[in-house]
Design a protein around this motif. Structure first.
Motif, PDB file in Angstrom:
ATOM      1  N   ILE A 356       0.833  -1.210   0.000  1.00  0.00           N
ATOM      2  CA  ILE A 356       0.000   0.000   0.000  1.00  0.00           C
ATOM      3  C   ILE A 356       0.863   1.255   0.000  1.00  0.00           C
ATOM      4  N   TYR A 360       1.034   4.452  -2.604  1.00  0.00           N
ATOM      5  CA  TYR A 360       0.156   5.566  -2.262  1.00  0.00           C
ATOM      6  C   TYR A 360       0.725   6.605  -1.294  1.00  0.00           C
ATOM      7  N   THR A 405      -0.721  -4.655   4.393  1.00  0.00           N
ATOM      8  CA  THR A 405      -1.290  -5.679   3.524  1.00  0.00           C
ATOM      9  C   THR A 405      -1.324  -7.010   4.255  1.00  0.00           C
ATOM     10  N   TYR A 411      -4.820  -6.620  -0.286  1.00  0.00           N
ATOM     11  CA  TYR A 411      -5.455  -5.836   0.764  1.00  0.00           C
ATOM     12  C   TYR A 411      -6.902  -5.539   0.365  1.00  0.00           C
ATOM     13  N   GLU A 413     -10.117  -3.098  -0.123  1.00  0.00           N
ATOM     14  CA  GLU A 413     -10.237  -1.711  -0.574  1.00  0.00           C
ATOM     15  C   GLU A 413     -10.436  -0.767   0.603  1.00  0.00           C
ATOM     16  N   LYS A 416      -7.103   0.173   1.947  1.00  0.00           N
ATOM     17  CA  LYS A 416      -6.423   1.152   1.090  1.00  0.00           C
ATOM     18  C   LYS A 416      -6.942   2.560   1.368  1.00  0.00           C
ATOM     19  N   TYR A 417      -8.267   2.725   1.327  1.00  0.00           N
ATOM     20  CA  TYR A 417      -8.823   4.051   1.562  1.00  0.00           C
ATOM     21  C   TYR A 417      -8.605   4.505   3.007  1.00  0.00           C
ATOM     22  N   SER A 765      -5.010  -5.252   7.048  1.00  0.00           N
ATOM     23  CA  SER A 765      -6.069  -5.372   6.057  1.00  0.00           C
ATOM     24  C   SER A 765      -7.131  -6.351   6.528  1.00  0.00           C
ATOM     25  N   ARG A 777      -2.568  -8.423  -7.630  1.00  0.00           N
ATOM     26  CA  ARG A 777      -2.843  -7.005  -7.779  1.00  0.00           C
ATOM     27  C   ARG A 777      -3.251  -6.647  -9.188  1.00  0.00           C
TER      28      ARG A 777
END
Length: 777
Positions: A356, A360, A405, A411, A413, A416-417, A765, A777
């Protein structure tokens, strides 16, 4: 204008949701001017919300040397504080914050919360009932003055008072030398913001050093010393200053810190130094200063000896750092409008978060700096750092976040957010409160609420489909609808709040969003908010300064909103109580008589009469014609020549404007609204017409100023209305939308059966993971 006749077509709804009886006046309470609730202006803080002509604040500079013992998880330090008394007051003593003492065994914070015996309890819960026997908290070894003489000090929980041998006069300074040590706490167990996390798989630690040294408390014009105890919730009020800090750590550790690295040649390899220089030129993709392969190698083959990392930072209110041999480190430059140079966005993360954070983290840092800078002031510091440490906490130029992860690198979603959101939030804290330095110990919402609002704006510009948790007005409505026993005003000290996140983060942020989108408008709000940031950058603002600046820079009276949203527990619930529909009588018999005839027929119709006719009943008046007089055949709605002539005489008296209104066949609607929730708000009405088109009217909140409980408003529409809806875009946080419709709309609620799952480490996650099911991925 001639008097035109309105005829009532229908009284379609009335009498729902009767309002409680009003005691005394029914107006004036919510629209009373806010000044009565604010501090009086002074030479230090002006009535406009700007710093006054004699505004002052203290300064504290630090020189610190610290050593991290990785074998025993202990930190030892020695610091020199140079404290400048810029106030007009002579000081007889100084207060120093010892926030790490909140974890000492005898600290009162362990006793604040109620507890009970439950059917199932963990060992830690049972152990807590017997008190705490850890050796956490500061061990102060000595406090000396510039000449090496001992200074008298008294420790009260998380505050230390240092008594001065002579008065510290206005305009003078003093030097203190403090030596100390403490055992870093395991964050997962202690719940501390700083400490260490152990990774049994590879036998290594990640250290997050926060609140790690004795720090000067704030002395201000509006409260004197802020020596309110730290209990673990209300965060930090601190003094700006310059820092010169040396951290001695294991030789293979990588250190990320507030400030700028001064001795890169001593702690980085030549290859890492080249990567760092390359990163300063990269604006698109982060450059890895320490790669994943190098981090894994450090994990496996622990080096002996130590290295000292030297960081310097100017004009910051605090200083934090992180250290681990597990870290990957990447960086890139960021173009900021208003700056000629480019600050560096950076991230430190272990392999557990690589999937992640490598993609990001640093880009989220850069996006945050650009967006916040546009809405406030250009980011002034040289770096901004995101560290994955399975928590969420902020400090100048560096913050600690979560988002890991699964072992296979996939992971959910939501993870992630969640990671992106916490990075934006914690990096954003550089602006509020690290630069616009509000007092978190007193007013948490000025830190968390303003920053959550800015986080929402930044998330909106990151991804159009971002799943916002906080910010939109409707998200806070369920909280505001809770029983009053579960609510407190936003202007409440953090220790006294039950729904802390909803209150200090979400509600405070939603209030600013309502001001921006609904009450003030974006242009006026954005200018005023930016002005607040500009005025109070590197200063100590209060809520009064924010409220006054928003009005001063916009010319919008928002006292009523500030009072209701921030000082009360009222909620928004505006209801449609009554709708009446009218049309103008044209007085044209060829138009009006058929309408009146049909209405008379409907009014005389009833069930029994209809059934009698359907059964073929004979009526007496039909069997005996002598009963049929003039009125039996008389039609009062017959369009006669006399009626036509009367209309022509009337029409000849009309002006063009009057004749146009009659020709439009306008519909008139009178709506009665009630303020059920108590919090006044603009009335936003969506009209749906018979042809399927829609129209929105926006009535300012001032409509409530003469009656805060009930108001009636009339409207003219050229088309017939089939539905009326309040707050169609859910922008006012209305807590009960069932009374927002006419005709009423019943919407089914959906529910699902679910099974609760055990807790996981923060940032791990969890939840639905389509990535894993797809095989990668």
């Amino acid at each position: 204008m001639k008097r035109l006749c309105l005829i009532t077509l229908a009284m379609t709804f009335m009498g729902v949701g009767a309002f409680a009886q009003v005691v005394n006046s029914n107006h004036g309470k919510r629209f009373e001017q806010l000044e009565r609730m604010l501090r009086d202006p002074s030479v230090y803080r002006s009535a406009s919300g700007a710093p006054g002509p004699q505004y002052w604040q203290q300064k504290a500079d630090y020189k610190i040397e610290a050593t991290l013992d990785d074998e025993n998880q202990r930190l030892t330090g020695a610091e020199t504080i140079t404290y400048y008394n810029n106030s007009p007051d002579p000081l007889e003593y100084l207060w120093i914050a010892l926030d790490e003492n909140v974890r000492k065994p005898d600290n009162d914070s362990y006793k604040f919360e109620p507890s009970r015996i439950r059917p199932r309890m963990t060992y830690d819960q049972l152990d807590a009932l017997d008190g705490h026997d850890n050796d956490w908290g500061f061990h102060i070894m000595e406090v000396k003055d510039a000449k090496g003489a001992d200074m008298k000090y008294t420790i009260n929980q998380t505050m230390m008072r240092v008594d001065l041998k002579s008065t510290l006069k206005p305009g003078s300074k003093i030097e203190l030398n403090i030596k100390w040590w403490y055992n870093t706490t395991p964050r997962a167990i202690s719940g501390a913001r700083g400490g260490h996390e152990y990774f049994p798989e590879d036998g290594n630690y990640i250290y997050t050093m926060t609140g790690w040294f004795p720090r000067m408390a704030v002395y201000s014009d509006f409260q004197g010393w802020n020596n309110k105890q730290f209990t673990g919730r209300g965060e930090f009020a601190l003094t700006f200053g310059d820092y010169d800090v040396k951290m001695t750590v294991p030789a293979d550790h990588v250190v990320g810190s507030t400030g700028v690295l001064s001795n890169a040649k001593s702690v980085l390899t030549s290859e890492q130094q080249k990567r760092w220089e390359q990163a300063k030129k990269e604006l698109v993709e982060p450059v890895k200063i320490v790669t994943l392969e190098e981090a894994k190698e450090n994990e496996k083959n622990k080096a002996s000896g130590t290295k000292t990392w030297h960081y310097k930072a100017d004009d910051v209110r605090d200083f934090a750092w992180t250290s681990s041999r597990k870290f990957v480190w990447d960086a890139m430059a960021v173009e900021i409008e208003g700056r000629s140079d480019k600050p560096m966005a950076m991230s430190y993360y272990a392999k557990e978060a690589y999937g992640i954070y490598e993609r990001y983290s640093t880009k989220a840092v850069a996006h945050t700096l650009r967006t916040y800078s546009r809405f406030t002031i250009p980011y002034p510091y040289p770096v901004a750092i995101s560290v994955e440490a399975s928590n969420g906490m902020e400090y100048p130029m560096i913050c600690f976040n979560y988002g890991r992860t699964l072992p296979d690198g996939t992971y959910a979603e939501s993870t992630k957010y969640g990671a992106i959101g916490v990075i934006i939030h914690e990096v954003g804290h550089n602006f509020f409160p690290m630069i616009v330095n509000s007092d978190e110990r007193q007013w948490t919402w000025m830190d968390e609420g303003l920053n959550t609002f800015m986080q929402y704006l930044t998330e909106q510009e990151f991804d159009p489909n971002y799943p916002h948790r906080r910010g939109p007005a409707h998200k806070i409505a369920p909280y505001m609808a809770l029983p009053k026993t579960q609510l407190e005003p936003i202007m409440t000290n953090s220790e006294n709040i039950i729904g802390f996140g909803n209150n200090q983060y979400a509600k405070a942020a939603a209030g600013l969003n309502i001001l921006r989108e609904t009450i003030m408008g974006r242009e006026l709000f954005d200018f005023a908010f930016k002005e607040y940031a500009r005025r109070w950058a590197f200063k100590h603002p209060t809520p009064d300064d924010l409220f006054r600046t928003l009005e001063d820079a916009s010319a919008v009276d928002i006292d009523w909103f500030i009072k209701g949203w921030y000082f009360t527990i009222d909620n928004v619930d505006i209801a449609i109580d009554d709708v009446k529909w009218y049309q103008l009588s044209t007085k044209n018999p060829e138009i009006e008589y058929p309408i009146l005839k049909e209405r008379a027929k409907q009014s005389q119709s009833d069930l029994a009469a209809n059934r009698n006719r359907a059964e073929g009943r004979k009526f007496y008046v039909e069997e005996d014609e002598r009963l049929q007089d003039f009125y039996y055949s008389y039609d009062q709605f017959e369009v006669t020549d006399a009626a036509k002539a009367a209309y022509q005489r009337f029409d000849a008296t009309l002006s063009d404007e009057e004749r146009a209104i009659l020709g439009d066949k306008a519909n008139f609607y009178e709506i009665e609204f009630s303020n059920v929730g108590g919090l006044v708000m603009p009335i936003i009405i969506e009209w749906t017409f018979a042809d399927g088109t829609k129209e929105v009217d926006r009535i300012p909140a001032y409509i409530w100023r003469k009656n805060e409980e009930k108001v009636t408003k009339a409207f003219m529409k050229k088309k017939e209305v089939v539905q009326i809806k309040l707050d169609p875009d859910r922008e006012t946080a209305d807590t009960d939308v069932s009374n927002n419709y006419f005709p009423r709309v019943n919407k089914p609620s959906r529910f699902e059966l679910f099974k609760s799952r055990g807790g996981a480490a923060r940032g791990q996650s969890s939840g639905s993971n389509p990535m894993q099911r797809a095989g990668g991925r």
